[in-house]
Design a protein around this motif. Sequence first.
Motif, PDB file in Angstrom:
ATOM      1  N   VAL A  40     -20.193  24.317  24.179  1.00 27.09           N
ATOM      2  CA  VAL A  40     -19.822  24.556  22.778  1.00 27.09           C
ATOM      3  C   VAL A  40     -18.595  23.710  22.483  1.00 27.09           C
ATOM      4  O   VAL A  40     -17.605  23.759  23.216  1.00 27.09           O
ATOM      5  CB  VAL A  40     -19.521  26.047  22.514  1.00 27.09           C
ATOM      6  N   VAL A  41     -18.681  22.918  21.422  1.00 27.37           N
ATOM      7  CA  VAL A  41     -17.551  22.106  20.953  1.00 27.37           C
ATOM      8  C   VAL A  41     -17.057  22.741  19.665  1.00 27.37           C
ATOM      9  O   VAL A  41     -17.775  22.776  18.666  1.00 27.37           O
ATOM     10  CB  VAL A  41     -17.964  20.646  20.708  1.00 27.37           C
ATOM     11  N   VAL A  89     -11.962  23.225  22.692  1.00 30.27           N
ATOM     12  CA  VAL A  89     -11.458  23.690  21.390  1.00 30.27           C
ATOM     13  C   VAL A  89     -10.419  22.718  20.851  1.00 30.27           C
ATOM     14  O   VAL A  89      -9.473  22.362  21.553  1.00 30.27           O
ATOM     15  CB  VAL A  89     -10.819  25.091  21.514  1.00 30.27           C
ATOM     16  N   GLU A  90     -10.593  22.316  19.616  1.00 29.70           N
ATOM     17  CA  GLU A  90      -9.577  21.538  18.922  1.00 29.70           C
ATOM     18  C   GLU A  90      -8.693  22.467  18.085  1.00 29.70           C
ATOM     19  O   GLU A  90      -9.111  23.564  17.702  1.00 29.70           O
ATOM     20  CB  GLU A  90     -10.226  20.503  17.991  1.00 29.70           C
ATOM     21  N   ILE A 120      -8.250  24.230  25.407  1.00 31.84           N
ATOM     22  CA  ILE A 120      -7.680  23.477  24.293  1.00 31.84           C
ATOM     23  C   ILE A 120      -7.540  22.009  24.641  1.00 31.84           C
ATOM     24  O   ILE A 120      -6.998  21.656  25.690  1.00 31.84           O
ATOM     25  CB  ILE A 120      -6.321  24.058  23.898  1.00 31.84           C
ATOM     26  N   GLU A 121      -8.020  21.168  23.739  1.00 33.41           N
ATOM     27  CA  GLU A 121      -7.943  19.716  23.926  1.00 33.41           C
ATOM     28  C   GLU A 121      -8.448  19.343  25.319  1.00 33.41           C
ATOM     29  O   GLU A 121      -7.864  18.520  26.018  1.00 33.41           O
ATOM     30  CB  GLU A 121      -6.499  19.226  23.725  1.00 33.41           C
ATOM     31  N   ALA A 174     -13.902  14.590  19.707  1.00 34.31           N
ATOM     32  CA  ALA A 174     -13.823  15.858  18.990  1.00 34.31           C
ATOM     33  C   ALA A 174     -12.445  15.989  18.350  1.00 34.31           C
ATOM     34  O   ALA A 174     -11.425  15.907  19.032  1.00 34.31           O
ATOM     35  CB  ALA A 174     -14.073  17.032  19.939  1.00 34.31           C
ATOM     36  N   CYS A 175     -12.412  16.171  17.037  1.00 40.26           N
ATOM     37  CA  CYS A 175     -11.153  16.389  16.328  1.00 40.26           C
ATOM     38  C   CYS A 175     -11.429  17.264  15.106  1.00 40.26           C
ATOM     39  O   CYS A 175     -12.589  17.518  14.771  1.00 40.26           O
ATOM     40  CB  CYS A 175     -10.484  15.074  15.946  1.00 40.26           C
ATOM     41  N   HIS A 176     -10.393  17.715  14.439  1.00 35.98           N
ATOM     42  CA  HIS A 176     -10.605  18.645  13.330  1.00 35.98           C
ATOM     43  C   HIS A 176     -10.960  17.945  12.019  1.00 35.98           C
ATOM     44  O   HIS A 176     -11.891  18.350  11.323  1.00 35.98           O
ATOM     45  CB  HIS A 176      -9.364  19.516  13.118  1.00 35.98           C
ATOM     46  N   HIS A 177     -10.222  16.904  11.661  1.00 38.25           N
ATOM     47  CA  HIS A 177     -10.387  16.280  10.348  1.00 38.25           C
ATOM     48  C   HIS A 177     -11.337  15.087  10.400  1.00 38.25           C
ATOM     49  O   HIS A 177     -11.234  14.258  11.310  1.00 38.25           O
ATOM     50  CB  HIS A 177      -9.040  15.783   9.821  1.00 38.25           C
TER      51      HIS A 177
END
Length: 255
Positions: free
Chosen positions: A35-36, A66-67, A96-97, A151-154
Amino acid sequence: MVRLFHVSDVHFGREDRAAIAWFNDLVHKEQPDAVVMTGDLTIRARRREFADGLAWLQGLGVPVTVEVGNHDLPYYNLFERFARPYRRYRSVEDMIEKPLELPGVTIVPMVTTARFQWRFNWSKGYVAKRELAKAVALARAARPGTRVFIACHHPLIEPHTRMSAQTHRGAEALQALAEAGADAVLTGHVHDPFDIAHDAAGHQIRLIGAGTLSERTRETPPSFNEIRVGAEGFSVKVRTLAPEPDVKLPVEQAA
């Protein structure tokens, strides 16, 4: 074949409980390879929200990375925002990261949040040079023949959804990641799914966005992406909370 569940913007504190239960059931039944989670685990970075969100992540029972999203930084407590913004994540520090190595697939994390920006809206994206350098180095270090997903948030450049990212240095980052051999950038933030192909550095790189499992939906009902990676390439299916049908997401070409 590798199967990834790409989920984002769960926003504990405003989570859709039916959507969370549905996602949990699918993870336990189908056992994806990983899961990403691309950020915004919480709505206001409160302790209770983190406790609920972290318990959810730990209960999935599959590898997770998780990001950090903009909502995961303390909003009202400026001391914590500047001095120790990620302290409440410590109980699952190993998620995380976290780079993930799967057969034929490497997941590379990249931070796009900032404690402070020289603009009014701090919720928008920001790619620091040091974070980009770390992501580029990890992408270049991937085994030959491996698909590399960042993988990043924005979103690094605008996907033209209802919500914008306005990511500072996003286009520069996209170019550098393409040059490093990245195949796709997985993001969240805008609460609607998309899959857009860009040509950069003589290489096609796809920007793939996930929807939300929160009550804060936009154009799409609660959803996540299922990404299937095989020898010939990879595809994205948007899986939506019933009764909406799942949809294979077409790859758009950037204008």
